[in-house]
Motif scaffolding. Structure first.
Motif, mmCIF file in Angstrom:
data_model
loop_
_atom_site.group_PDB
_atom_site.id
_atom_site.type_symbol
_atom_site.label_atom_id
_atom_site.label_comp_id
_atom_site.label_asym_id
_atom_site.label_seq_id
_atom_site.Cartn_x
_atom_site.Cartn_y
_atom_site.Cartn_z
ATOM 1 N N GLY A 88 97.011 -21.371 0.427
ATOM 2 C CA GLY A 88 98.451 -21.389 0.693
ATOM 3 C C GLY A 88 99.252 -20.183 0.378
ATOM 4 N N PRO A 89 100.526 -20.017 0.598
ATOM 5 C CA PRO A 89 101.166 -18.824 0.485
ATOM 6 C C PRO A 89 101.793 -18.558 -0.892
ATOM 7 C CG PRO A 89 102.568 -20.332 1.429
ATOM 8 C CD PRO A 89 101.388 -20.872 1.424
ATOM 9 N N VAL A 90 102.004 -17.318 -1.596
ATOM 10 C CA VAL A 90 102.522 -17.308 -2.673
ATOM 11 C C VAL A 90 103.583 -16.005 -2.729
ATOM 12 C CG1 VAL A 90 100.611 -16.107 -3.529
ATOM 13 C CG2 VAL A 90 102.239 -17.192 -5.344
ATOM 14 N N GLU A 91 104.758 -16.270 -3.421
ATOM 15 C CA GLU A 91 105.524 -14.702 -3.768
ATOM 16 C C GLU A 91 104.903 -13.996 -4.605
ATOM 17 O OE1 GLU A 91 106.249 -18.112 -3.843
ATOM 18 O OE2 GLU A 91 108.293 -18.510 -2.838
ATOM 19 N N ALA A 92 104.981 -12.720 -4.360
ATOM 20 C CA ALA A 92 104.272 -11.918 -5.283
ATOM 21 C C ALA A 92 105.142 -11.859 -6.663
ATOM 22 C CB ALA A 92 104.486 -10.245 -4.624
ATOM 23 N N GLU A 93 106.137 -12.141 -6.821
ATOM 24 C CA GLU A 93 106.880 -12.217 -8.197
ATOM 25 C C GLU A 93 106.530 -13.392 -8.856
ATOM 26 O OE1 GLU A 93 110.074 -13.760 -5.160
ATOM 27 O OE2 GLU A 93 108.314 -12.308 -5.323
ATOM 28 N N TRP A 94 105.941 -14.362 -8.357
ATOM 29 C CA TRP A 94 105.599 -15.616 -8.800
ATOM 30 C C TRP A 94 103.717 -15.697 -9.186
ATOM 31 C CZ3 TRP A 94 107.559 -20.191 -11.049
ATOM 32 C CH2 TRP A 94 108.971 -20.134 -10.722
ATOM 33 N N ARG A 95 103.197 -14.840 -8.778
ATOM 34 C CA ARG A 95 101.892 -14.831 -8.610
ATOM 35 C C ARG A 95 101.407 -14.915 -10.190
ATOM 36 N NH1 ARG A 95 97.123 -13.669 -5.455
ATOM 37 N NH2 ARG A 95 98.615 -13.119 -3.678
ATOM 38 N N ALA A 96 101.688 -13.885 -11.143
ATOM 39 C CA ALA A 96 101.173 -14.088 -12.589
ATOM 40 C C ALA A 96 101.508 -15.280 -13.136
ATOM 41 C CB ALA A 96 101.960 -12.708 -13.187
ATOM 42 N N THR A 97 102.837 -15.693 -12.698
ATOM 43 C CA THR A 97 103.274 -16.925 -13.821
ATOM 44 C C THR A 97 102.436 -18.045 -13.180
ATOM 45 O OG1 THR A 97 105.563 -16.211 -14.002
ATOM 46 C CG2 THR A 97 105.180 -18.549 -13.993
ATOM 47 N N LEU A 98 102.100 -18.146 -11.997
ATOM 48 C CA LEU A 98 101.269 -19.424 -11.643
ATOM 49 C C LEU A 98 99.896 -19.263 -11.962
ATOM 50 C CD1 LEU A 98 102.778 -19.799 -7.914
ATOM 51 C CD2 LEU A 98 103.396 -20.975 -10.107
ATOM 52 N N VAL A 99 99.507 -17.980 -11.889
ATOM 53 C CA VAL A 99 98.031 -17.982 -12.688
ATOM 54 C C VAL A 99 97.889 -18.703 -14.038
ATOM 55 C CG1 VAL A 99 96.096 -16.230 -13.342
ATOM 56 C CG2 VAL A 99 97.334 -16.004 -10.898
ATOM 57 N N GLU A 100 98.967 -18.130 -14.689
ATOM 58 C CA GLU A 100 98.842 -18.746 -16.143
ATOM 59 C C GLU A 100 99.068 -19.931 -16.090
ATOM 60 O OE1 GLU A 100 100.935 -18.224 -20.598
ATOM 61 O OE2 GLU A 100 101.686 -17.066 -18.757
#
Length: 279
Positions: free
Chosen positions: A78-90
């Motif tokens: 799916g899609p992910v906003e660039a500013e959320w990527r690091a947070t969502l990986v954690e």
């Protein structure tokens, strides 16, 4: 070349004070003559290939969280906003590695992670796996089997290691896991190194040790394995470089070499053994 002991054998017999290099090599019986090595001059290409192989891709319907190196999430549909990527990986890391690591996350973050993972070709939510789980399964399989099948499983486990666990991120909650993962990688590399030495495969043993050093460059156990390997193979330049690496580590960290390492180096510098006495 002398006969190597079984995996896990002690390098130094503290009770008897046996010399570490001589104790590690065992009786001076040529392996090939004893029928233990089919062709000691030919490294096992299959093992080198497994150790050098990059982590495999993911199949449709699955995503993979990789923590044995820089942390990343691959295979999300799916899609992910660039500013959320690091947070969502954690968030993915905390959830994949269990409640004991602190699985709580805000509902908004969980929803965004679910949207990023997306749906597979069958319309079902993409399943999230983890390379640490894969490593543990391969490690258990490898330690439970002897011969090529067991060695192949250990090599495949090491091939998943891309660097220090949780590299390039500062997750405080991951510190205990990081230490446990690093220790497991070093143990697997040590086990495979000893197995390949016992098989007369110096190149495979060297590759296994170096794969473990990817996770912990200062792992003294693996550096000591390399000292023994290069001494046994008669590789003087590599031997001297590895000894220098051990001694530089001790000077840099201010931590004395382990007694096994110090005794080994002293023995190799003695005229009776010789590899390091001719400088």
């Amino acid at each position: 070349m002398g006969a190597w002991p079984g995996a896990g054998a002690a390098v130094v017999d503290a009770a008897s004070g046996a010399a570490p290099y001589a104790a590690y090599r065992g009786p001076a019986v040529p392996l090939a003559g004893a029928g233990l090595v089919p062709d000691a001059a030919a490294p096992e290409a299959w093992l080198l290939g497994l150790l050098a192989a990059p982590p495999g891709g993911v199949v449709p319907g699955e995503a993979k969280l990789r923590v044995l190196g820089p942390v990343e999430l691959v295979g999300a549909a799916g899609p992910v906003e660039a500013e959320w990527r690091a947070t969502l990986v954690e968030v993915a890391a905390r959830r994949a590695l269990g409640p004991a690591q602190g699985a709580y996350a805000a509902a908004d973050a969980i929803g965004r992670l679910r949207a990023w993972l997306g749906d597979g070709p069958d319309g079902r939510p993409v399943n999230l796996g983890c390379d640490w789980e894969d490593f543990q399964a391969l490690r258990a399989r490898g330690l439970g089997e002897e011969g090529q099948a067991g060695d192949a499983a250990l090599a495949r486990a090491l091939s998943l290691v891309r660097g220090a666990p949780f590299a390039e991120v500062g997750y405080p909650w991951a510190d205990p896991l990081r230490a446990r993962m690093t220790g497991a990688v070093v143990d697997v590399a040590h086990e495979l190194t000893l197995r390949r030495l016992r098989a007369g495969d110096h190149r495979g043993a060297e590759a296994a040790a170096h794969r473990g050093l990817v996770a912990e460059p200062d792992a003294e156990l693996l550096l000591r394995d390399l000292v023994l390997l290069h001494a046994d193979a008669g590789e003087s330049p590599q031997l001297q470089r590895t000894v220098a690496r051990l001694e530089t580590k001790a000077a840099r960290t201010g931590i004395a070499l382990e007694p096994e390492s110090a005794a080994l180096i002293d023995e190799l510098r003695s005229p009776a053994i010789d590899p390091l006495s001719r400088r």
